[in-house]
Design a protein around this motif. Structure first.
Motif, short mmCIF file in Angstrom:
data_model
loop_
_atom_site.label_atom_id
_atom_site.label_comp_id
_atom_site.label_asym_id
_atom_site.label_seq_id
_atom_site.Cartn_x
_atom_site.Cartn_y
_atom_site.Cartn_z
N SER A 202 0.83 -1.19 0.00
CA SER A 202 0.00 0.00 0.00
C SER A 202 0.87 1.25 0.00
N PRO A 203 0.64 2.21 -0.93
CA PRO A 203 1.45 3.43 -0.96
C PRO A 203 1.07 4.42 0.12
N ARG A 204 -0.12 4.25 0.71
CA ARG A 204 -0.59 5.18 1.73
C ARG A 204 -1.09 4.42 2.95
N ARG A 205 -0.73 4.95 4.10
CA ARG A 205 -1.18 4.39 5.37
C ARG A 205 -1.54 5.51 6.32
N LEU B 282 -0.22 10.43 8.70
CA LEU B 282 -0.48 10.07 7.31
C LEU B 282 0.85 9.78 6.62
N ILE B 283 0.97 8.60 6.08
CA ILE B 283 2.20 8.16 5.44
C ILE B 283 1.94 7.97 3.95
N GLU B 284 2.76 8.61 3.15
CA GLU B 284 2.68 8.42 1.70
C GLU B 284 4.02 7.92 1.21
N GLY B 285 4.03 6.70 0.68
CA GLY B 285 5.30 6.11 0.28
C GLY B 285 6.19 5.91 1.48
N GLU B 286 7.38 6.50 1.44
CA GLU B 286 8.36 6.34 2.51
C GLU B 286 8.30 7.43 3.56
N ARG B 287 7.52 8.47 3.32
CA ARG B 287 7.61 9.66 4.17
C ARG B 287 6.28 9.99 4.85
N ALA C 297 -7.28 13.40 15.14
CA ALA C 297 -8.10 12.32 14.61
C ALA C 297 -9.51 12.78 14.29
N ASP C 298 -9.98 13.83 14.95
CA ASP C 298 -11.34 14.30 14.66
C ASP C 298 -11.39 15.23 13.45
N GLN C 299 -10.24 15.47 12.83
CA GLN C 299 -10.21 16.26 11.60
C GLN C 299 -10.43 15.33 10.42
N PRO C 300 -11.47 15.55 9.61
CA PRO C 300 -11.79 14.60 8.53
C PRO C 300 -10.65 14.44 7.53
N LEU C 301 -10.49 13.23 7.07
CA LEU C 301 -9.54 12.97 6.00
C LEU C 301 -10.15 13.37 4.66
N THR C 302 -9.32 13.80 3.76
CA THR C 302 -9.79 14.08 2.41
C THR C 302 -10.14 12.76 1.73
N PRO C 303 -10.97 12.77 0.71
CA PRO C 303 -11.42 11.52 0.08
C PRO C 303 -10.28 10.61 -0.38
N ASP C 304 -9.19 11.19 -0.87
CA ASP C 304 -8.10 10.34 -1.36
C ASP C 304 -7.37 9.62 -0.24
N GLN D 265 -9.11 8.64 2.59
CA GLN D 265 -10.09 7.76 3.23
C GLN D 265 -9.96 6.31 2.75
N ILE D 266 -9.36 6.13 1.58
CA ILE D 266 -9.20 4.78 1.05
C ILE D 266 -7.84 4.18 1.40
N ALA D 267 -7.01 4.95 2.13
CA ALA D 267 -5.69 4.44 2.54
C ALA D 267 -5.85 3.35 3.60
N GLU D 268 -4.82 2.54 3.75
CA GLU D 268 -4.82 1.51 4.79
C GLU D 268 -4.87 2.18 6.16
N GLN D 269 -5.85 1.79 6.96
CA GLN D 269 -6.05 2.40 8.28
C GLN D 269 -5.53 1.46 9.36
N LEU D 270 -4.62 1.97 10.20
CA LEU D 270 -4.03 1.19 11.28
C LEU D 270 -4.39 1.87 12.59
N ASP D 271 -5.35 1.30 13.29
CA ASP D 271 -5.90 1.93 14.48
C ASP D 271 -5.13 1.49 15.73
N HIS D 272 -4.40 2.42 16.31
CA HIS D 272 -3.62 2.15 17.51
C HIS D 272 -4.06 3.07 18.65
N ARG D 273 -5.34 3.33 18.73
CA ARG D 273 -5.83 4.20 19.80
C ARG D 273 -5.42 3.67 21.18
N GLY D 274 -4.96 4.60 22.02
CA GLY D 274 -4.48 4.23 23.34
C GLY D 274 -3.02 3.84 23.37
N ARG D 275 -2.39 3.71 22.21
CA ARG D 275 -0.97 3.38 22.12
C ARG D 275 -0.16 4.64 21.78
#
Length: 442
Positions: free
Chosen positions: A8-11, A44-49, A56-63, A65-75
């Motif tokens: 995935s290019p985006r996380r 927000l990670i794009e490629g290597e950077r 977290a309460d700030q909405p993501l842009t549509p592009d 929203q389809i990125a891989e989501q890794l939920d580590h709340r509390g960590r």
């Protein structure tokens, strides 16, 4: 699992983000500048950077929203740790019993290192070692290979494949070492130049002119090493200095015309802003002034110093003298690749000298501080847009005792100091290197 990589290019990582914008110093925890804590944020990670860090309460842009989501709340999401002095082949001898430095080298270390002449041993060792670093939350390291060119080659190759920031090089050692672990000046120079030309500055790899320590190099080899440092722009230099009192006495016998152990290196042009010298326990004021004037750093190796009985490093005195100090595991003299465990040992060493090391100071030193001293602050060490996505995700409490203590913490520093004191690699949830997951706890 170790080595797991998604394409995935985006996380997007969600959790509590902690990094540092300045050195907190040896201040009380409530008076420490530079602590940047951003609870419940998205990285927000794009490629290597890192592309952005936002609430977290700030909405993501549509592009996104389809990125891989890794939920580590509390960590806790932090920059990956930077280990500034560690030996790849010494995983074979970690936790070896019963001797001080010089006997330990001859009894355990040198026999283990001799095996790395075999290319398959070196390659397997490099793979095992890098995966072990990731499994401890370390994403960048300054590494000793062995005297064999193939051992450095294996680290560079594995580091390049993973896009991991490595600083390493072939060890220089042409005397006072057993058969199979000595080189000669001319061939060693050819090997170093070849490795520099093929690897330095490529795929996040940097070359370090690597003098084992003064006793195992002739004056001719030290001169050659200094010339490599002076003639090849941007290379690092790594070695050991003033770790053990018997070692210091031996250096004085071998180099009677040198003012001090450090002077053996300085007079041949080995000390500069990219010099990383492990230990530095038994230095004097003149030595510290030399390190200050050249911008060099001491890689403080607390668990190793305790395990081998080498002495107590005076961290505050070094910094008051203007010396840069980073933190290192020094495995296998050190007993763990976990930088948390080394921070806990560092706290004990300073406490024995009447100094209290805060969690802020310890964590800064192993992240942004190390990056600054290595000249890599524009690449690693903080969680900021534009920097490499080298990150570690942590549970600050694991197990009933730590969970109970965590629940009683009155503030963030108390919680994180307990994490450092009680924690280790079992607290690690995930490690990301150049945007790619390299360790995920099962």
């Amino acid at each position: 699992m170790p080595g797991a990589v998604s394409n995935s290019p985006r996380r997007v990582l969600r959790g509590d983000v902690l990094d540092f914008t300045a050195d907190p110093g040896f201040n009380p925890p409530g008076e420490s500048p530079g602590v940047r804590f951003r609870p419940d944020h998205l990285v927000l990670i794009e490629g290597e950077r890192i592309a952005a860090v936002q609430p977290a309460d700030q909405p993501l842009t549509p592009d996104w929203q389809i990125a891989e989501q890794l939920d580590h709340r509390g960590r806790l999401i932090m920059p990956g740790f930077i280990d500034t002095h560690v030996h790849c082949p010494q995983l074979d001898v970690i936790a070896s019993y019963g001797t001080e430095l010089l006997d330990w080298l001859n009894t355990y270390t040198f026999p283990a290192e001799r095996r790395y002449v075999d290319e398959s041993v070196a390659d397997e060792g490099a793979e095992r070692f890098l995966e072990a670093l990731w499994a401890h939350g370390t994403t960048s390291a300054v590494i000793f290979a062995t005297v064999h060119k193939t051992s450095a080659e294996a680290l560079f190759r594995r580091g390049s494949e993973a896009r991991m920031r490595l600083v390493t090089g072939k060890v220089l050692m042409d005397r006072h070492a057993p058969d199979g672990l000595r080189d000669d000046v001319a061939q060693a120079e050819r090997d170093c130049v070849d490795l520099i030309q093929r690897w330095h500055g490529k795929d996040r790899q940097s070359y370090a002119v690597t003098v084992r320590f003064a006793p195992t190099s002739t004056s001719e080899q030290l001169v050659m090493a200094g010339q490599l440092v002076q003639h090849h722009h941007g290379v690092y230099m790594q070695t050991h200095v003033a770790e053990n009192r018997d070692e210091v006495r031996w250096v004085a016998e071998l180099f009677p015309d040198a003012r001090s152990y450090l002077d053996v290196y300085d007079r041949d042009g080995l000390i500069g802003p990219r010099a990383v010298l492990a230990h530095g326990i038994w230095l004097d004021d003149n030595d510290r002034a030399v390190l200050r004037d050249h911008g060099a750093q001491i890689a403080h190796s607390p668990s190793s110093n305790l395990f081998l009985g080498s002495g107590l490093f005076d961290w505050r005195l070094a910094e008051q003298s203007g010396v840069n100090v980073s933190l290192a595991s020094d495995v296998g003299g050190g007993t763990s690749l976990s930088m948390l465990r080394n921070m806990a040992d560092a706290y004990k060493i300073q406490a024995m000298q009447g100094v209290r090391l805060s969690a802020w100071k310890a964590l800064h030193t192993a992240t942004a501080g190390a990056a600054q001293h290595l000249g890599l602050h524009d690449e690693i060490g903080r969680v900021e847009p534009g920097l490499m996505a080298d990150l570690a995700v942590w549970d600050t409490a694991v197990g009933p005792v730590a969970l109970h203590r965590n629940g009683l913490a009155r503030d963030l520093h108390e919680r994180l100091f307990a994490w450092i004191t009680l924690g280790d690699e079992r607290n690690l949830a995930a490690t990301v290197v150049a945007g790619q997951p390299r360790f995920v706890r099962p």
